[in-house]
Every structure is written in structure tokens, then in C-alpha cells.
Scaffold this motif. Structure first.
Motif, short mmCIF file in Angstrom:
data_model
loop_
_atom_site.label_atom_id
_atom_site.label_comp_id
_atom_site.label_asym_id
_atom_site.label_seq_id
_atom_site.Cartn_x
_atom_site.Cartn_y
_atom_site.Cartn_z
N GLU A 60 1.80 -1.31 -4.83
CA GLU A 60 0.60 -0.48 -4.97
C GLU A 60 -0.24 -0.98 -6.14
O GLU A 60 0.25 -1.20 -7.23
N ARG A 61 -1.55 -1.12 -5.88
CA ARG A 61 -2.44 -1.65 -6.92
C ARG A 61 -3.14 -0.54 -7.71
O ARG A 61 -3.69 -0.80 -8.77
N LYS A 97 -10.69 19.30 0.13
CA LYS A 97 -10.37 20.64 0.62
C LYS A 97 -10.31 21.64 -0.53
O LYS A 97 -10.65 22.82 -0.36
N GLY A 137 0.83 -1.21 0.00
CA GLY A 137 0.00 0.00 0.00
C GLY A 137 0.86 1.25 0.00
O GLY A 137 1.61 1.49 0.95
N THR A 183 -2.71 -0.78 3.75
CA THR A 183 -3.65 -0.85 2.62
C THR A 183 -4.87 0.05 2.78
O THR A 183 -5.73 0.09 1.91
N GLY A 184 -4.96 0.76 3.89
CA GLY A 184 -6.00 1.78 4.03
C GLY A 184 -7.40 1.23 4.17
O GLY A 184 -7.62 0.09 4.62
N LEU A 214 -7.05 9.17 9.98
CA LEU A 214 -6.65 10.49 9.51
C LEU A 214 -5.22 10.39 8.96
O LEU A 214 -4.37 9.69 9.55
N THR A 215 -4.96 11.12 7.89
CA THR A 215 -3.65 11.05 7.24
C THR A 215 -2.50 11.39 8.19
O THR A 215 -1.52 10.66 8.28
N HIS A 216 -2.64 12.56 8.88
CA HIS A 216 -1.50 12.99 9.69
C HIS A 216 -1.18 12.00 10.81
O HIS A 216 -0.03 11.79 11.16
N VAL A 249 0.67 6.74 4.24
CA VAL A 249 1.27 6.02 5.37
C VAL A 249 2.36 5.08 4.87
O VAL A 249 3.48 5.06 5.38
N GLY A 261 -2.27 7.13 -2.72
CA GLY A 261 -3.42 6.61 -1.96
C GLY A 261 -4.66 7.49 -1.99
O GLY A 261 -4.77 8.44 -2.77
N GLU A 262 -5.58 7.14 -1.14
CA GLU A 262 -6.89 7.80 -1.07
C GLU A 262 -6.75 9.30 -0.84
O GLU A 262 -7.42 10.12 -1.47
N ASP A 291 -4.97 3.81 8.28
CA ASP A 291 -6.40 3.50 8.42
C ASP A 291 -6.65 2.03 8.78
O ASP A 291 -7.56 1.73 9.56
N GLN A 294 -1.58 -6.15 -7.10
CA GLN A 294 -2.24 -6.53 -5.85
C GLN A 294 -1.25 -7.32 -5.01
O GLN A 294 -0.74 -8.36 -5.45
N GLY A 295 -0.96 -6.85 -3.80
CA GLY A 295 -0.05 -7.57 -2.91
C GLY A 295 -0.83 -8.51 -2.00
O GLY A 295 -1.87 -8.12 -1.45
N ILE A 341 -5.80 -9.62 0.85
CA ILE A 341 -4.35 -9.37 1.01
C ILE A 341 -3.65 -10.61 1.59
O ILE A 341 -2.53 -10.51 2.10
C1 LIG Z 1 -13.64 12.09 1.67
C2 LIG Z 1 -12.51 11.97 2.64
C3 LIG Z 1 -11.85 13.10 3.07
C4 LIG Z 1 -10.79 13.00 3.95
N1 LIG Z 1 -10.17 14.14 4.36
C5 LIG Z 1 -9.13 14.05 5.22
C6 LIG Z 1 -8.44 15.23 5.64
O1 LIG Z 1 -8.77 16.35 5.24
N2 LIG Z 1 -7.41 15.09 6.49
C7 LIG Z 1 -7.01 13.88 6.96
O2 LIG Z 1 -6.08 13.80 7.75
N3 LIG Z 1 -7.63 12.74 6.57
C8 LIG Z 1 -8.68 12.80 5.71
N4 LIG Z 1 -9.29 11.65 5.30
C9 LIG Z 1 -8.75 10.36 5.75
C10 LIG Z 1 -7.52 9.96 4.92
O3 LIG Z 1 -7.86 9.95 3.55
C11 LIG Z 1 -7.00 8.60 5.33
O4 LIG Z 1 -6.82 8.59 6.74
C12 LIG Z 1 -5.67 8.29 4.66
O5 LIG Z 1 -5.79 8.27 3.27
C13 LIG Z 1 -5.14 6.94 5.15
O6 LIG Z 1 -3.91 6.69 4.57
P1 LIG Z 1 -3.42 5.18 4.36
O7 LIG Z 1 -2.07 5.29 3.72
O8 LIG Z 1 -3.57 4.42 5.61
O9 LIG Z 1 -4.47 4.54 3.35
P2 LIG Z 1 -4.91 4.94 1.80
O10 LIG Z 1 -4.70 6.37 1.62
O11 LIG Z 1 -6.22 4.34 1.70
O12 LIG Z 1 -3.83 4.18 0.97
C14 LIG Z 1 -3.79 2.77 0.91
C15 LIG Z 1 -3.18 2.36 -0.41
O13 LIG Z 1 -3.03 0.94 -0.41
C16 LIG Z 1 -3.38 0.45 -1.68
N5 LIG Z 1 -3.74 -0.96 -1.54
C17 LIG Z 1 -4.77 -1.48 -0.85
N6 LIG Z 1 -4.72 -2.83 -0.89
C18 LIG Z 1 -3.65 -3.16 -1.63
C19 LIG Z 1 -3.07 -4.39 -2.01
N7 LIG Z 1 -3.58 -5.55 -1.61
N8 LIG Z 1 -1.97 -4.36 -2.79
C20 LIG Z 1 -1.43 -3.19 -3.19
N9 LIG Z 1 -1.92 -2.00 -2.84
C21 LIG Z 1 -3.02 -1.98 -2.05
C22 LIG Z 1 -4.53 1.34 -2.12
O14 LIG Z 1 -4.67 1.31 -3.52
C23 LIG Z 1 -4.07 2.69 -1.60
O15 LIG Z 1 -3.32 3.39 -2.56
C24 LIG Z 1 -10.38 11.72 4.43
C25 LIG Z 1 -11.04 10.58 4.01
C26 LIG Z 1 -12.09 10.69 3.13
C27 LIG Z 1 -12.79 9.44 2.66
#
Ligand SMILES: Cc1cc2nc3c(=O)[nH]c(=O)nc-3n(C[C@H](O)[C@H](O)[C@H](O)COP(=O)(O)OP(=O)(O)OC[C@H]3O[C@@H](n4cnc5c(N)ncnc54)[C@H](O)[C@@H]3O)c2cc1C
Length: 479
Positions: A35-36, A52, A12, A145-146, A323-325, A16, A41-42, A316, A114-115, A277
């Protein structure tokens, strides 16, 4: 079949995963990332940044309209096409070249696909062309993987193909009528954005608006949404949903009332990306949130370490804080501890140690970009009481500071400080009002630093700023 070995494999490449891999590299180990979809990421493409960007133009317009002199210069309405174009650029037009270049520049190999974990320390990556690459980790595998949008089991809902946050934040057109199921952060922010961009919005907020925050937050945001023409239906619950032949959506409430809309956003929560996964290959449950200790190592329900500690989960997917931070904070702690463990160095995993994500439980800052903005950190009064703390709640009207009256005509806002009476330190802080996003970090520092209230009197806020609320809260508390 290609087999490659790294010290650490991260599944992922969201914010993060990227940060964690970088930290590992900075610590002198090797790391690869899988990364798939899009690197970033999201957050980069369908969450933080595009939402924003959608909200900012409306906020800037409002701010100008609240200041006589500037107000007269604003003669038009929001340029919706320009807002959407700006949003597109903040989502990098859904291209990840920039982030891929960054991975290359810091020396993190990217495996697209896909991992899946196939056995201890082994990850298989299936590319879009069906080829499989086997990666082996010397020290750790990290699941980053979020999460994805949760679509509940409401009759007809899936068949109606509703929008989730993804379709909403990447919308090419603004629907005439937007219905929203949900009353949380995503629902409230999107109700704000889309009503300002021209949609007639109906919000089905069964549990209330922003009900996890201090009660005055939901009240203020609800009032403001209603002022924008949003129909906020607190307590309303969707019973069934139907997509009609003309593309519109009919939502029947549990009371029998029917609501018609051109689009429906479902924003009721998140589900972990752990379905596919390979968790079943190592005896863990697919589709479940991953429970971790303070250094992000997977643990069982009883807190016992999974296997010999080779598997981590950050962001996540571990459900500590979505939250991202905060996920990136976990990534720094986990990346560093993986390096420390690999090198046999001292692990500092006690409270506030460099390898423990202690703030996840005590000091999580959050900003909600509604009108008015909401920012908070630490506990609400209800949470503090539930945790058994002996607290005192101090409230102050933000509009009573000189800074706020200068900032905007008719400024309305509120601040609440929660004091732990036994330790005489702040454990929670909530602000609601225009531009309060930038005020919350002072509270985060006070909480994390456990700064005694007596010392806070020496942190003098500049005049005339909204930060003077700190002095007013201390005065209200008394010396
Ligand atoms: C509409 C919305 C608004 C938001 N606004 C904010 C904000 O303003 N501030 C804030 O702090 N947070 C915000 N968030 C929350 C924030 O987006 C998440 O907390 C953050 O993206 C989490 O990061 P992550 O790296 O854990 O996961 P993700 O960002 O979800 O990244 C996970 C990655 O893993 C990949 N992946 C998943 N499974 C596999 C697999 N098996 N193999 C390979 N790749 C895989 C996915 O494709 C993805 O790219 C918001 C969320 C939403 C839905």
C-alpha cells in the motif's frame, strides 16, 4: 535488497485488496499486501464513509421535520462544525492505525510503498525512503489499485487546481459558492450535502442528473436539488476554467456564459490506477483498465488468458462495477479461486458458481444518498430492452403504502419493477423516496434467487411498512 516469497501478493490495500488477502489467508495460503497511501483505500477516507457522514445529519434533520410532533422539537439548523467533526471521525481522521492492526491480527504482512510488477510473479516495492523490496509470488499477483478522479482536458482546468472528490469530502470549510462539473452519483450526492451545509451550488450536468438510472430518478432528484436552491444546468458544458487572483474560479460555458464560484468540484468519472504499476514490464498497457474473466484473471481483448494465469485484478481497477460492496464480492470469489487453483481443487466458475462474480452482470445493488434516496438493482427498462429481453414494466407510487404515509408527512416516492416475461422473474428494481436504501436488498435476493413471481406472492410484507410496495407491485402485475 530484501527478497521475500509469498503465495499471493496483493497490490493495493483498499477494501478489495484487504478482503482478497484475508480470503487467501483463510484458505490456508500466505499473502502480503502493498500500500502506497492509507490502508483502507479510497472508500474509508475519501469516498463511501466520509460522504455518507456528510449527508447523514441533513437527512436526519429532514426526517424529523417531516413528522408532526418531532418537527416542533427541531428548532435550529445543522451544526456544520459538528457535521465536519463527525465526518472526520468516520474518516478515522485520515489515520490507518486501526486497519493496520487488523492486517496484523489476521497475519497479512504490509509493505508500504509503490508496488510495481517487474516480471512474472515479481513485485518491487519502493518505499518513501527509496528502499526497494522484491516480493515474489508462488501462485498469484493481484492488482487491486483502484481508481482516481478523472480530470478532463478542459482549457485551464488543471491549472485551476479544482477539487476532486477527495478535496471535497475532506473539506475543512464549506465554500460560499460551489460549482460542480458532472451530474452523476458523486456530483448529485455532493450537491445535496454542500447545499444543506450552506453552499450555493451550481451543477453543470451536461448529460443530465443521474442519467444512467431510470428516467424518474433524475427527475425527482433534480426537483429536490432545485428546491434546495441548487442551480441545475442540464446540458451546460464547461469550455474553459480560470482560477482568479483572489482564489475564486471562473467557468466559461461553451455558450460563452460565465459562472463564478469559490470552489469547483470536477466529478465526471474515474480513471484506473494502472499508470505506474509496472504493466509495461509484462507487455500490458499502462493507464488502461484491466480486463478480467469472471474469476478476475487478466484476459486479453479476445478473452484469452494472460500468460499462464498468474495475474488477477479486482475492484475498481477492472471496471466491472465501481462500488465497494461489488469489489469485495469479487475479492471473495478471486481469493477463493486462487486458493482452489493452488491446491488443485475443483474450480466452480460457471454462472452463480462460488468462484464466479456472476452478480456483476445481473444484480448490482446501488444506493445513492441524495434527497430523495435512490436504490436500485439489476437492469433498468432501457438496459433490459437493449439486452433483447421481453419485459413488462410495473410502476407504483410509494406514497400510496400505509407505511410511507406513517413515515413522513408529504412522503413522495416511486418504485419500478422490471419483469422478464419469458421467465416470469424480476430482472430490475428501482426505488426513489425517503429511506429506500434499506428496501433494495429484498429485490437483490429476488433477482439473484430468480424467484418466480408466483412464489413471491407468498413473501408477505409486514403491515404497515413501506415494503408493502412489493404486494402492490404484484397486484399491479396481476396473477
Ligand atoms: C466520492 C465517492 C463516494 C463513493 N461512495 C461509495 C459508496 O457509498 N458505496 C460504494 O459501494 N462505493 C462508493 N464509492 C466507490 C468506492 O469508493 C470504490 O468502489 C472502492 O473504494 C474501490 O475499492 P478498491 O479497493 O478497488 O480501490 P481503492 O479503494 O481505490 O483502493 C486502492 C488502494 O490501492 C492503493 N494503490 C494504488 N496503486 C498502488 C501501487 N502501485 N502500490 C501500492 N498501492 C497502490 C491506493 O493507495 C489505495 O489505497 C465512492 C466513490 C467516490 C469517489
Amino acid at each position: 535488497m530484501d527478497t521475500t516469497t509469498y503465495d499471493v501478493i496483493v497490490i493495493g490495500a483498499g477494501p478489495v485488496g484487504e478482503n482478497l488477502a484475508d480470503r487467501v489467508i483463510q484458505g490456508g495460503l500466505t499473502a502480503a499486501i502493498v500500500e502506497r497511501e492509507l490502508v483502507g483505500g479510497e472508500c474509508s477516507y475519501w469516498a463511501c464513509m466520509p460522504t455518507k457522514a456528510l449527508l447523514r445529519s441533513g437527512a436526519a434533520l429532514r426526517a424529523a421535520r417531516q413528522v408532526p410532533g418531532a418537527r416542533e422539537a427541531v428548532t435550529g439548523e445543522l451544526d456544520v462544525a459538528a457535521v465536519l467533526r463527525r465526518r472526520d471521525s468516520f474518516a478515522s481522521n485520515w489515520q490507518d492505525d486501526g486497519q493496520v492492526s487488523w492486517l496484523e491480527s489476521v497475519g497479512i504482512p504490509l509493505y508500504r510503498g509503490q508496488g510495481r510488477i517487474s516480471s512474472a510473479r515479481v513485485v518491487e516495492v519502493t518505499g518513501t525512503d527509496g528502499t526497494t523490496t522484491t516480493l515474489t509470488a508462488r501462485h498469484a499477483v493481484v492488482v487491486a489499485t483502484g481508481s482516481g478522479a478523472l480530470v478532463p482536458d478542459i482549457e485551464g482546468l488543471r491549472a485551476a487546481a479544482p477539487w476532486t472528490s477527495r478535496e471535497t469530502v475532506s473539506a475543512k470549510e464549506i465554500p460560499g459558492r460551489l460549482a460542480i462539473i458532472g451530474g452523476g452519483v458523486v456530483a448529485s450526492e455532493m450537491a445535496t450535502a454542500f447545499s444543506e451545509l450552506g453552499s450555493s451550488v451550481t451543477m453543470l450536468a451536461r448529460d443530465g442528473v443521474l442519467h444512467l438510472a431510470e428516467p424518474f430518478v433524475g427527475e425527482r432528484v433534480t426537483e429536490s436539488l432545485q428546491d434546495k436552491g441548487v442551480s441545475v444546468r442540464i446540458g451546460a458544458e464547461a469550455g474553459s476554467v480560470k482560477r482568479n487572483d483572489d482564489g475564486t474560479v471562473s467557468i466559461t460555458l461553451t455558450t460563452g456564459e460565465q459562472i463564478e464560484a469559490d470552489e469547483l468540484l470536477v466529478a465526471i468519472g474515474r480513471t484506473p490506477n494502472t499508470q505506474d504499476i509496472g504493466l509495461d514490464n509484462i507487455g500490458l498497457k499502462p493507464g488502461a483498465w484491466l480486463k478480467v474473466d469472471d474469476t478476475m484473471r487478466i484476459v486479453g481483448e479476445d478473452g484469452a488468458l494472460f500468460d499462464d494465469g498468474w495475474l488477477y485484478a479486482a475492484g475498481d481497477v477492472n471496471r466491472r462495477v465501481l462500488l465497494t460492496h461489488q469489489g469485495k464480492y469479487q475479492a471473495r470469489a478471486a481469493g477463493d479461486v486462487i486458493v482452489a487453483r493452488a491446491k488443485g481443487e475443483t474450480v466452480e466458475d460457471g454462472p452463480w458458481g462460488r468462484h464466479a462474480a456472476t452478480a456483476d452482470e445481473r444484480a448490482v445493488p446501488q444506493v445513492i444518498f441524495t434527497e430523495p434516496e435512490v436504490s436500485s438493482v439489476g437492469l433498468t427498462a432501457a438496459n433490459a430492452e437493449a439486452a433483447g429481453l421481453r419485459i413488462r414494466v410495473i410502476d407504483y407510487d410509494l406514497a400510496a403504502t400505509a407505511g410511507s404515509s406513517l413515515q413522513a408527512e408529504g412522503y413522495q416516492g416511486h418504485a419500478r419493477m422490471i419483469v422478464d416475461e419469458d421467465r416470469k422473474v424480476i430482472v430490475g428494481f428501482t426505488l426513489v423516496g425517503p429511506d429506500v436504501a434499506e428496501l433494495v436488498h429484498a429485490a437483490t435476493i429476488a433477482i439473484v434467487g430468480e424467484v418466480p413471481l408466483d412464489r413471491l406472492w407468498h413473501a408477505v410484507p409486514a403491515f404497515p411498512t413501506v415494503s408493502e410496495v412489493w404486494l402492490r407491485l404484484l397486484e399491479a402485475y396481476g396473477r
